[in-house]
Design a protein around this motif. Structure first.
Motif, PDB file in Angstrom:
ATOM      1  N   ASP A   1      -3.874  -5.150  -5.693  1.00 23.56           N
ATOM      2  CA  ASP A   1      -2.832  -5.283  -4.681  1.00 23.56           C
ATOM      3  C   ASP A   1      -3.304  -6.231  -3.581  1.00 23.56           C
ATOM      4  O   ASP A   1      -4.478  -6.245  -3.224  1.00 23.56           O
ATOM      5  CB  ASP A   1      -2.533  -3.908  -4.083  1.00 23.56           C
TER       6      ASP A   1
ATOM      7  N   VAL B   1       0.880  -1.157   0.000  1.00 22.17           N
ATOM      8  CA  VAL B   1       0.000   0.000   0.000  1.00 22.17           C
ATOM      9  C   VAL B   1       0.915   1.202   0.000  1.00 22.17           C
ATOM     10  O   VAL B   1       1.620   1.461   0.976  1.00 22.17           O
ATOM     11  CB  VAL B   1      -0.921   0.019   1.235  1.00 22.17           C
TER      12      VAL B   1
ATOM     13  N   SER C   1      -7.170  -1.257  -1.421  1.00 24.10           N
ATOM     14  CA  SER C   1      -6.689  -2.170  -0.380  1.00 24.10           C
ATOM     15  C   SER C   1      -7.511  -2.098   0.906  1.00 24.10           C
ATOM     16  O   SER C   1      -7.420  -2.977   1.753  1.00 24.10           O
ATOM     17  CB  SER C   1      -5.213  -1.898  -0.078  1.00 24.10           C
TER      18      SER C   1
ATOM     19  N   ASP D   1      -4.407   4.274  -3.039  1.00 23.67           N
ATOM     20  CA  ASP D   1      -4.050   2.906  -2.654  1.00 23.67           C
ATOM     21  C   ASP D   1      -4.777   2.476  -1.381  1.00 23.67           C
ATOM     22  O   ASP D   1      -5.051   1.297  -1.169  1.00 23.67           O
ATOM     23  CB  ASP D   1      -2.534   2.798  -2.410  1.00 23.67           C
ATOM     24  N   ARG D   2      -5.068   3.441  -0.525  1.00 21.24           N
ATOM     25  CA  ARG D   2      -5.658   3.120   0.776  1.00 21.24           C
ATOM     26  C   ARG D   2      -7.174   2.979   0.708  1.00 21.24           C
ATOM     27  O   ARG D   2      -7.802   2.483   1.650  1.00 21.24           O
ATOM     28  CB  ARG D   2      -5.316   4.236   1.788  1.00 21.24           C
TER      29      ARG D   2
ATOM     30  N   ARG E   1      -3.165  -6.093   1.827  1.00 19.56           N
ATOM     31  CA  ARG E   1      -4.091  -6.172   2.965  1.00 19.56           C
ATOM     32  C   ARG E   1      -5.226  -7.165   2.690  1.00 19.56           C
ATOM     33  O   ARG E   1      -6.324  -7.023   3.224  1.00 19.56           O
ATOM     34  CB  ARG E   1      -4.701  -4.788   3.233  1.00 19.56           C
TER      35      ARG E   1
END
Lengths: 482, 185
Positions: free
Chosen positions: B117, B74, B86, B80-81, B120
């Protein structure tokens, strides 16, 4: 030694007579590498199909994407590009030194051993035997094989250079020596050194290797070839000695700092990212000096490029080198990287470097060296020209469409309201274009293989030669244009 | 300039020159950070060593080349968060830190995101979701380009599948980032 400022330099060659067994290892390395070029490109083509039909060839573990991708990458990087570069240097370096290759026996050893390693690598990669690190997938026992081959290759080339007849070393020799020294360290660090680390430390060393594999192995080898071939093929002296010095010494200092730009915004210290970005931007210096030198050499002789396939490859290769090395520093900027990183933009960029620039230099080298070694004209100039247009148009479609698609996908990723899967579906037309471009590239590769193979085998008495006979006019002494 | 001219004629000078230039940058960017950046080798609190099953699962992840299409990071980018990336169920994913990777050898950070991704992904989906997904990803995610891996589920009574899921469920779980321990098994 006449290194006064007025002296213009051209690559020097001996007026020697040919001996039995001369250039044997160069010939063998070149022809085997072209086979790997065709094989690895066909694997790339199959991978491109998988993006459109994910179940294609998907019934056996050996032929899934995750197994075939490393085969394509290692095949083009090592089986083709590194091998053909070694073969061409077996041809070029003795001619620049005014002597023969230090040892044809050691040369043949490298050809056979390297081909055994690559053949074994086909089975290990498809079998899922991998170190799990990019460009370093080959297991340790094959890494040792590559290292041994490289050291023997280095000894052979250094032996040739140390026994040279011409005291002054031409630029191509500097780049070759640099590449041999750097590669030894870069390859060892990336394939053995990484075993000493875990996590981010290992990732950092991994990308140190990945980036320098391109920057300090394929770049100097490719640039060395172009430095030899461009003045030769245009019969013009090199534009500027000073520029070649600046280009060489700046690349040898700057390139190695840039590996961490693969982890921008990633879990790695900001100072190292910044260092990598600054040095990436500075790479414009060595690249542009080389480009100016190449274009300057051809200046006033552009009509030759129109007619001659070798110069077509060389000058488009130079242009792709310029473009790829302009993209590199731009992609390293944090703002641009936030969009392009991890997308197909990078795939387009990487293919322009390895295929568009350095493979084009190598293809030009084969078209130049093989007829001279077999002392026959190239089998077909027309075929060489059409192979060029296939590779060039295919490459252009491949690169440009992936940049566009990748860039837009990167923008989409940065908009969290777009579900991830929609950004995947969006890529379909661009993946179709990649398949189309890849097909053209593959066709060009097959034509190229056929042309070179026939150049080896055809009987000049019964065939109508379509190209100029390679004369030993090459052997005229250097510094012609004082 | 005179020094550079010497390297035109003397192979040993050239050799020493290119080696020296290279080593400065090489040492500064690989060995120096390995010594000075403590955060790169200090495990995040709560990291547990991989169990035998998780280790086998990671080996399968490596063998099948999952890491060519799935990154595990991340980045320091808001997108990305996001919960559509993720993050999950209204919770933004925490940014990845070096300490989370210390036990990983080889690292699986990745360079290309053909699929999403996975930094997580641990605990996002349960075992039965993964089973269906490995049989054919398009049953659950229409438009996916992931290859099917039916043999992982079928061969040896799905032993490899079990191990792989054991590993996948660890991803991103060193940090307890979802409230009320809201993870699937």
């Amino acid at each position: 030694m006449t290194s006064s400022k007025k002296t213009k330099e051209t690559p020097q060659e001996p007026a020697g007579t040919s001996e039995r067994g001369q250039d044997l290892s160069a010939k063998a390395f070149i022809i085997s590498s072209i086979w790997w070029f065709v094989i690895s490109t066909s694997v790339g083509l199959l991978l491109a199909i998988k993006f459109l039909w994910p179940e294609f060839m998907g019934n056996t573990p050996e032929f899934t994407f995750g197994r075939m991708r490393p085969l394509h990458v290692n095949g083009v990087l090592f089986g083709w590009l590194l091998a053909v570069d070694m073969g061409l240097l077996y041809y070029v370096i003795p001619r620049l030194c005014g002597n023969r290759l230090y040892s044809e026996k050691l040369g043949m050893f490298t050809v056979i051993a390297f081909n055994l390693v690559i053949t074994a690598a086909v089975f290990t990669t498809l079998g899922g035997v991998t170190q799990g690190l990019e460009y370093a997938e080959l297991p340790w026992f094959l890494d040792i094989g590559v290292t041994v081959v490289w050291v023997v290759f280095g000894i052979n080339i250094f032996g040739t250079i140390l026994t040279r007849k011409h005291e002054k070393m031409y630029v191509a020799i500097w780049y070759t020596m640099g590449a041999i020294v750097w590669t030894t360290f870069v390859y060892t660090a990336g394939n053995f050194g990484t075993e000493l680390f875990t996590g981010v430390n290992q990732a950092n060393l991994n990308w140190f290797y990945v980036h320098n594999a391109v920057g300090l192995i394929f770049t100097p080898l490719g640039v060395a070839l172009a430095y030899y071939l461009i003045p030769k093929q245009t019969q013009a002296p090199l534009y500027s000695h000073k520029l070649s010095m600046i280009g060489f010494w700046t690349i040898s200092f700057i390139y190695v700092w840039t590996g961490a730009h693969h982890m921008i915004h990633g879990p790695i210290s900001q100072w190292l990212q910044t260092v990598a970005i600054i040095f990436s931007a500075m790479l414009i210096i060595p690249v542009w000096t080389v480009i100016v030198n190449f274009f300057g050499t051809v200046s006033g002789k552009w009509d030759l490029v129109r007619r001659d396939p070798i110069l077509k490859y060389l000058m488009t290769g130079t242009t792709f080198y310029l473009l790829t090395c302009f993209q590199g520093p731009m992609q390293a900027l944090r703002s641009v990287n936030a969009i392009t990183s991890k997308t197909d933009w990078v795939v387009g960029h990487a293919h322009m470097a390895v295929f568009g620039a350095f493979s084009f230099f190598a293809v030009a080298g084969c078209l130049y060296a093989v007829p001279r070694m077999v002392k026959k004209p190239l089998y077909s100039q027309a075929l060489a020209n059409s192979a060029f247009w296939f590779m060039f148009s295919g490459g252009l479609i491949y690169f440009v469409l992936l940049w566009i698609g990748g860039f837009i996908q990167g923008l989409q990723w940065n908009d969290p309201s777009i579900p991830f899967i929609d950004t995947v579906k969006f890529m379909a037309p661009f993946w179709w274009s990649r398949l189309a471009g890849g097909t053209l590239i593959f066709t060009g590769a097959v034509l190229f293989l056929y042309n070179i193979s026939r150049t080896f085998t055809y009987d000049p008495a019964s065939a109508t030669a379509t190209g100029p006979t390679p004369t030993e006019g090459d052997t005229k002494p250097a510094k012609a244009a004082v | 300039m005179n020094l550079l001219k010497k390297t035109d004629h003397n192979a040993m000078y050239l050799f020493a020159g290119v080696l020296g230039m290279f080593l400065i940058g090489g040492v500064m960017t690989t060995i120096v950070p390995a010594l000075t950046e403590k955060s790169w080798r200090q495990e995040t609190k709560g990291t547990r060593p991989y169990t035998a099953a998780q280790k086998r699962g990671k080996a399968i992840y490596k063998r099948e080349g999952c890491w060519y299409c799935h990154t595990q990071q991340v980045r320091t980018l808001e997108a990305d968060r996001a919960t559509t990336r993720s993050g999950w169920r209204g919770v933004k994913a925490p940014i990845s830190t070096p300490g989370e990777y210390v036990r990983d050898k080889p690292h699986m950070l990745g360079t290309r995101r053909i699929g999403p991704d996975l930094a997580r992904v641990g605990g996002k989906y349960d075992r039965s979701w993964h089973r269906t997904h490995f049989m054919n990803p398009r049953h659950l995610v229409p438009g996916s380009v992931m290859p099917p891996f039916p043999w992982l589920v079928k061969r040896d009574g799905g032993k490899e599948f079990e191990d792989l899921v054991e590993y996948i469920q660890t991803l991103g779980r060193t940090i307890n980032w979802r409230p009320d321990n809201d993870y699937e098994r």
